[in-house]
Design a protein around this motif. Structure first.
Motif, mmCIF file in Angstrom:
data_model
loop_
_atom_site.group_PDB
_atom_site.id
_atom_site.type_symbol
_atom_site.label_atom_id
_atom_site.label_comp_id
_atom_site.label_asym_id
_atom_site.label_seq_id
_atom_site.Cartn_x
_atom_site.Cartn_y
_atom_site.Cartn_z
ATOM 1 N N PHE A 63 0.788 -1.163 -0.219
ATOM 2 C CA PHE A 63 0.099 -0.140 -0.217
ATOM 3 C C PHE A 63 0.898 1.148 -0.023
ATOM 4 N N PHE A 64 1.957 1.253 0.869
ATOM 5 C CA PHE A 64 2.815 2.506 1.064
ATOM 6 C C PHE A 64 3.579 2.648 -0.209
ATOM 7 N N ARG A 65 4.057 1.620 -0.943
ATOM 8 C CA ARG A 65 4.614 1.724 -2.207
ATOM 9 C C ARG A 65 3.810 1.988 -3.442
ATOM 10 N N ARG A 66 2.820 1.714 -3.315
ATOM 11 C CA ARG A 66 1.858 1.869 -4.668
ATOM 12 C C ARG A 66 1.448 3.506 -4.403
ATOM 13 N N TRP A 67 0.983 3.964 -3.343
ATOM 14 C CA TRP A 67 0.531 5.296 -3.023
ATOM 15 C C TRP A 67 1.912 6.278 -3.274
ATOM 16 N N ARG A 68 3.027 5.618 -2.931
ATOM 17 C CA ARG A 68 4.241 6.613 -3.258
ATOM 18 C C ARG A 68 4.598 6.744 -4.553
ATOM 19 N N LYS A 69 4.399 5.686 -5.668
ATOM 20 C CA LYS A 69 4.876 5.720 -6.881
ATOM 21 C C LYS A 69 3.590 6.321 -7.567
ATOM 22 N N GLN A 70 2.434 6.379 -7.333
ATOM 23 C CA GLN A 70 1.109 6.896 -7.915
ATOM 24 C C GLN A 70 0.955 8.317 -7.469
ATOM 25 N N GLY A 71 1.874 8.796 -6.682
ATOM 26 C CA GLY A 71 1.727 10.348 -6.020
ATOM 27 C C GLY A 71 0.391 10.306 -5.218
ATOM 28 N N LEU A 72 -0.204 9.402 -4.677
ATOM 29 C CA LEU A 72 -1.510 9.519 -3.798
ATOM 30 C C LEU A 72 -0.926 10.198 -2.509
ATOM 31 N N ALA A 73 0.146 9.674 -1.835
ATOM 32 C CA ALA A 73 0.481 10.364 -0.587
ATOM 33 C C ALA A 73 0.755 11.749 -0.489
ATOM 34 N N GLY A 74 1.513 12.053 -1.439
ATOM 35 C CA GLY A 74 1.535 13.614 -1.613
ATOM 36 C C GLY A 74 0.289 14.269 -1.889
ATOM 37 N N GLU A 75 -0.554 13.760 -2.898
ATOM 38 C CA GLU A 75 -1.895 14.480 -2.971
ATOM 39 C C GLU A 75 -2.694 14.453 -1.619
ATOM 40 N N LEU A 76 -2.650 13.459 -0.645
ATOM 41 C CA LEU A 76 -3.114 13.479 0.637
ATOM 42 C C LEU A 76 -2.565 14.545 1.375
ATOM 43 N N HIS A 77 -1.437 14.560 1.355
ATOM 44 C CA HIS A 77 -0.540 15.732 2.017
ATOM 45 C C HIS A 77 -0.823 17.159 1.798
ATOM 46 N N ASP A 78 -1.262 17.270 0.179
ATOM 47 C CA ASP A 78 -1.462 18.787 -0.134
ATOM 48 C C ASP A 78 -2.911 18.880 0.035
ATOM 49 N N ARG A 79 -3.709 18.201 0.290
ATOM 50 C CA ARG A 79 -5.284 18.463 0.509
ATOM 51 C C ARG A 79 -5.222 18.946 1.962
ATOM 52 N N LEU A 80 -4.473 18.148 2.989
ATOM 53 C CA LEU A 80 -4.509 18.404 4.036
ATOM 54 C C LEU A 80 -3.846 19.914 4.642
ATOM 55 N N ARG A 81 -2.891 20.105 3.940
ATOM 56 C CA ARG A 81 -2.031 21.623 4.086
ATOM 57 C C ARG A 81 -3.062 22.519 3.572
ATOM 58 N N GLY A 82 -3.828 22.266 2.506
ATOM 59 C CA GLY A 82 -4.396 23.320 2.021
ATOM 60 C C GLY A 82 -5.798 23.519 3.117
ATOM 61 N N ARG A 83 -6.120 22.723 3.542
ATOM 62 C CA ARG A 83 -7.374 22.619 4.764
ATOM 63 C C ARG A 83 -6.858 23.342 5.679
ATOM 64 N N VAL A 84 -5.461 23.111 6.234
ATOM 65 C CA VAL A 84 -4.987 23.749 7.765
ATOM 66 C C VAL A 84 -4.919 25.280 7.210
#
Length: 325
Positions: A63-84
């Motif tokens: 799960f961690f490797r798939r999210w890292r390669k597809q950029g989903l982990a960064g997408e989640l981080h960017d959404r949370l940063r925008g919310r804060v």
């Protein structure tokens, strides 16, 4: 992740099978997977040493490797940063940033092709180059060998930063980024690189303007035991990469910190939210006064009477709805 912090589930990327785009339904909840990744990052354990309370370690690693390669982990981080940022009364996209670096020792498992020796800090390992916004939230992570200088990494990071965040026109930095990099950034990227130096007459510890924000962010990263020493055995170029496993670890630690900050921000409203709530209360009071003076009660657009949250009496609700109030 606590129940209060689990409100970030609406910021998670939607799987393809839930949107009717094909694919097999996932067998594990995303909250369980994120809890497992956060546990490994915070406690610095190996994947195979994961407790039995979490899903199988190979499933979590996939799960961690798939999210890292597809950029989903960064997408989640960017959404949370925008919310804060929105909660703090800022625009979702920042207009300024702070850049700095941090050298950490590398374990014996780190290959020699992606490690180096930092002569200034006397560290044999890797270096994390980070760019944060004016709130200290992570914008970009670039992991290189420790012998790569700040100016060399900035030449690779600043064009990517300018592409991802079009509104950023100012970046604060320390004395390690002086020289031709300032004129290059101004001429090629239309980016002002402002150097915040420490004066010669200063003695002891002095908080420098703007630079303390990125220093605090680097301190937040060091709270995760997996980041105190670099254990990632992945191979990448010495010039660095933003999609490497060490960079993904730093992003996971920042995501964990943002979830805590998002929970605190929701409990402690910003001045912008307080002004908005005050305007809403004033409007509600005016509507209630008009409603009392008229024979027909005035309702809002939804057809319900305006009622303040503190006026809600749970005992007046049906029994089956009391636990939702």
């Amino acid at each position: 992740m606590t129940d209060a912090q689990s409100v970030v589930r609406d910021a998670l990327p939607e799987p393809a099978w839930m949107e009717g785009r094909g694919g097999q339904p996932e067998g594990y909840c995303h909250r369980q997977m994120l809890d497992a990744v956060f546990y490994v990052t915070d406690n610095g354990i190996e994947w195979r040493a994961m407790p039995v309370d979490f899903p199988a370690w190979d499933r979590v690693y996939a799960f961690f490797r798939r999210w890292r390669k597809q950029g989903l982990a960064g997408e989640l981080h960017d959404r949370l940063r925008g919310r804060v940022r929105t909660t703090e009364g800022r625009d979702r996209e920042p207009s300024a940033g702070i850049i700095d670096s941090q050298s950490v020792k590398a374990a014996a498992s780190v290959p020699a092709v992606s490690r180096g020796y930092d002569g200034g800090k006397k560290v044999n390992g890797r270096r994390r180059h980070v760019i944060t916004d004016s709130l200290g939230l992570l914008l970009m992570v670039w992991v290189t060998a420790a012998d790569v200088t700040d100016r060399q990494a900035a030449r690779a990071m600043l064009p990517v930063l300018r592409t991802r965040f079009r509104k950023i026109t100012l970046v604060w930095a320390d004395g390690g980024y002086t020289g031709c990099l300032v004129t290059w950034a101004k001429g090629k990227l239309q980016l002002t690189l402002q150097i915040v130096k420490r004066s010669d007459d200063m003695t002891g510890f002095v908080v420098l303007p703007r630079r303390w924000l990125v220093e605090r962010s680097l301190g937040w990263l060091m709270r995760s035991r997996r980041l105190v020493r670099d254990f990632e055995a992945s191979r990448f170029q010495r010039g660095g990469s933003a999609a490497s496993s060490p960079a993904a670890r730093a992003s996971a630690s920042s995501t964990r910190a943002i979830t805590r900050r998002s929970n605190t921000a929701s409990a402690t409203p910003s001045p912008a939210r307080i002004r908005s709530a005050s305007a809403w209360r004033a409007s509600t009071a005016a509507r209630a006064a008009v409603s009392r003076s008229s024979s027909k009660p005035i309702t809002d657009a939804t057809g319900y009477l305006p009622i303040a949250e503190n006026e809600l009496n749970v005992r007046t609700l049906p029994r089956r709805h009391r636990h939702h109030a």
